[in-house]
Motif scaffolding. Structure first.
Motif, mmCIF file in Angstrom:
data_model
loop_
_atom_site.group_PDB
_atom_site.id
_atom_site.type_symbol
_atom_site.label_atom_id
_atom_site.label_comp_id
_atom_site.label_asym_id
_atom_site.label_seq_id
_atom_site.Cartn_x
_atom_site.Cartn_y
_atom_site.Cartn_z
ATOM 1 N N LEU A 1 0.808 -1.216 0.000
ATOM 2 C CA LEU A 1 0.000 0.000 0.000
ATOM 3 C C LEU A 1 0.843 1.268 0.000
ATOM 4 O O LEU A 1 0.433 2.288 -0.570
ATOM 5 C CB LEU A 1 -0.932 0.006 1.217
ATOM 6 N N TYR A 2 2.021 1.218 0.620
ATOM 7 C CA TYR A 2 2.829 2.439 0.767
ATOM 8 C C TYR A 2 4.014 2.499 -0.182
ATOM 9 O O TYR A 2 4.835 3.398 -0.077
ATOM 10 C CB TYR A 2 3.310 2.561 2.216
ATOM 11 N N ALA A 3 4.110 1.552 -1.112
ATOM 12 C CA ALA A 3 5.270 1.536 -2.003
ATOM 13 C C ALA A 3 4.896 1.744 -3.462
ATOM 14 O O ALA A 3 5.658 1.399 -4.353
ATOM 15 C CB ALA A 3 6.026 0.209 -1.849
ATOM 16 N N TRP A 4 3.710 2.328 -3.717
ATOM 17 C CA TRP A 4 3.281 2.520 -5.093
ATOM 18 C C TRP A 4 4.305 3.312 -5.909
ATOM 19 O O TRP A 4 4.615 2.948 -7.044
ATOM 20 C CB TRP A 4 1.950 3.275 -5.112
ATOM 21 N N ASP A 5 4.808 4.382 -5.353
ATOM 22 C CA ASP A 5 5.723 5.252 -6.096
ATOM 23 C C ASP A 5 7.174 5.089 -5.639
ATOM 24 O O ASP A 5 8.017 5.911 -5.963
ATOM 25 C CB ASP A 5 5.282 6.705 -5.935
ATOM 26 N N ARG A 6 7.443 4.037 -4.879
ATOM 27 C CA ARG A 6 8.788 3.829 -4.344
ATOM 28 C C ARG A 6 9.453 2.578 -4.884
ATOM 29 O O ARG A 6 10.632 2.348 -4.632
ATOM 30 C CB ARG A 6 8.723 3.756 -2.817
ATOM 31 N N LEU A 7 8.716 1.750 -5.599
ATOM 32 C CA LEU A 7 9.260 0.526 -6.183
ATOM 33 C C LEU A 7 8.962 0.494 -7.674
ATOM 34 O O LEU A 7 7.959 1.057 -8.123
ATOM 35 C CB LEU A 7 8.627 -0.710 -5.522
ATOM 36 N N PRO A 8 9.810 -0.178 -8.459
ATOM 37 C CA PRO A 8 9.478 -0.379 -9.874
ATOM 38 C C PRO A 8 8.175 -1.162 -9.988
ATOM 39 O O PRO A 8 7.829 -1.945 -9.085
ATOM 40 C CB PRO A 8 10.667 -1.204 -10.397
ATOM 41 N N PRO A 9 7.420 -0.977 -11.073
ATOM 42 C CA PRO A 9 6.111 -1.638 -11.201
ATOM 43 C C PRO A 9 6.156 -3.147 -10.999
ATOM 44 O O PRO A 9 5.292 -3.705 -10.316
ATOM 45 C CB PRO A 9 5.678 -1.269 -12.628
#
Length: 468
Positions: free
Chosen positions: A136-144
């Motif tokens: 939930l908290y890694a949408w914009d922090r991890l590659p897709p």
């Protein structure tokens, strides 16, 4: 945490079990409280098992095709999953405490036998919670692709959690893996207890049911939107992905139901006799479709001659054990069990036919059925699946009565003997009212962001006739 709470209440359960028997009114209050808690939690549990699968399928499609609309859909679903998981954790914790506080005769005597699946469920719960938080908290922090993979532990842990809990219930239906000497459990084989003969049919039936509830429930929301004329690609995908998933699962659930019924014929014939309204043992046992149990007979049903004998043994000469083979004091309330069984089967057939309608139309035209009745029925399919699950649990739990541990421990001997359980029941009712209102409010807040897709992005395809 939920599994640990249930196991660590054993000492208190042992103390309470040493008191006298409970009053009939308190026994009824305990049973109603457990039924309310289980019935409320099971729907959240189904969503917790099925929704991660839907998220994975939708996000995999979004990543593979670079589909922004599908990704928007996944983000909306993920927020709902977060809400449902939090509320489900609360209701699951309530159930864990109730196992020890309401049923000390069960946990005090047999807690060491069924402690393993509860402990493993606790581990699965923590894994699910940790990786859901990362997701939930890694949408914009991890590659897709990496973000998609964080769903795998969530998916597996959710299924494992359901599996472990159901194995404990399966043990209550078919107790194995222990030795009793002098009225006390002396030798415990926890793996044999967990993997008892009831485990395969019950766990398979429940996990597939969870997939169906999640799929049809989510699809139902978008079916309503399609009926209201929201024909953009976002709403079509929102319907097609979960409905297709549930439709694929449904035929396998029918086979799993047949597997479970054959288990009942072999290991719990009294429950099967109550479900079918069969009062007399013998060959040529009929199959009753519908009807009400009044006295010692089923009235207003459609009777198929030899039907039950054929289903159980493949021959009209198959002898099926009826209720007359069980002492009256050991029989469940037949009217309730029969009604629950018929409800579950009827709704299962409805969902199977609806899935077949969708599959046939999609195979022929690669589109949804054009009749507005398809979407109307799809809109209530989630409710139908949820009611079928509730009816199935009524069949499982009430059909085992008067035993809490089949053939070993009566429900009346397992309940907490302390007076005033009606007060506890009233408090729990109030808690669930608050939880229900809070959950509905939180989910409705998620729908107030406005349409996520512009109207120009409508996908080609005729609207159902009569849709507005």
């Amino acid at each position: 945490m939920r599994g640990r709470v249930a196991v660590t209440t054993n000492h208190l359960a042992t103390v309470l079990a040493s008191a006298g028997p409970a009053a009939p009114a308190d026994l009824l209050a305990a049973r109603m409280q457990m039924a309310l808690s289980l019935g409320w939690h099971i729907i959240l549990a189904c969503m917790g098992v099925g929704m991660p699968v839907l998220l994975f399928v939708a996000e995999w499609r979004a990543v593979r095709r670079g589909d922004g609309v599908c990704l928007t859909l996944v983000r909306r679903w993920a927020r709902a999953v977060g809400v449902l998981f939090a509320v489900g954790a609360v209701s699951g914790t309530i159930l864990s405490f109730e196992m020890g506080l309401l049923w000390p005769g069960l946990m005090g005597t047999y807690g060491q036998v069924i402690g393993l699946p509860f402990a493993l469920e606790g581990i699965a719960f923590f894994i699910e919670a940790i990786f859901l938080g990362i997701y939930l908290y890694a949408w914009d922090r991890l590659p897709p692709a990496a973000h998609l993979l964080t769903l795998v532990p969530v998916l597996l842990a959710g299924v494992a959690s359901a599996f472990f809990v159901v194995t404990a219930n399966a043990w209550m239906n078919d107790p194995q893996g222990f030795t009793v000497e002098g009225g006390r459990v002396t030798v415990v084989e926890p793996w044999a207890a967990m993997f008892n003969p009831a485990t395969p049919p019950q766990t398979l039936h429940m996990i597939l049911a969870a997939f169906m509830v999640a799929g049809f429930a989510v699809a139902g929301v978008y079916a309503v939107a399609l009926l209201r004329g929201r024909r953009d690609r976002y709403h079509r995908l929102g319907f097609l992905i979960p409905f297709t998933f549930a439709a694929v699962v449904t035929p396998f659930q029918v086979l799993a139901g047949d597997y479970a019924a054959r288990y009942l014929a072999a290991r719990q014939p009294t429950k099967l006799a109550a479900a079918e309204g069969l009062f007399h043992t013998g060959p040529n046992a009929p199959l009753h479709l519908g009807g009400l149990v009044i006295g010692d007979q089923v009235r207003y049903s459609v009777e198929i001659p030899d039907g039950l004998s054929l289903l159980v043994g493949g021959s009209p000469d198959t002898v099926v054990r009826g209720l007359d083979a069980t002492p009256v004091a050991d029989r469940p309330p037949v009217a309730v069990v029969h009604l629950a069984f018929d409800t579950m089967v009827a709704l299962g057939v409805f969902l199977l036919l609806l899935s077949a309608w969708f599959a046939l139309t999609w195979w022929r035209r690669r589109d949804l059925p054009r009749s507005p009745w398809f979407l109307r029925l799809a809109a209530v399919s989630g409710v139908a699946a949820a009611v079928a699950v509730e009816a199935g649990w009524v069949l499982t739990e009430v059909g085992r009565q008067p035993w809490v541990v089949y053939g070993r421990l009566r429900t009346a001997d397992a309940v907490n003997p302390a007076p005033g359980l009606w007060v506890s029941f009233a408090v729990v009712c109030a808690v669930y009212v608050v939880l229900t209102v809070a959950t509905v409010y939180a989910l409705r807040l998620l729908t107030r962001d406005g349409p996520p897709v512009a109207p120009q992005e409508e996908e080609a395809g005729p609207a159902p006739e009569g849709a507005t």
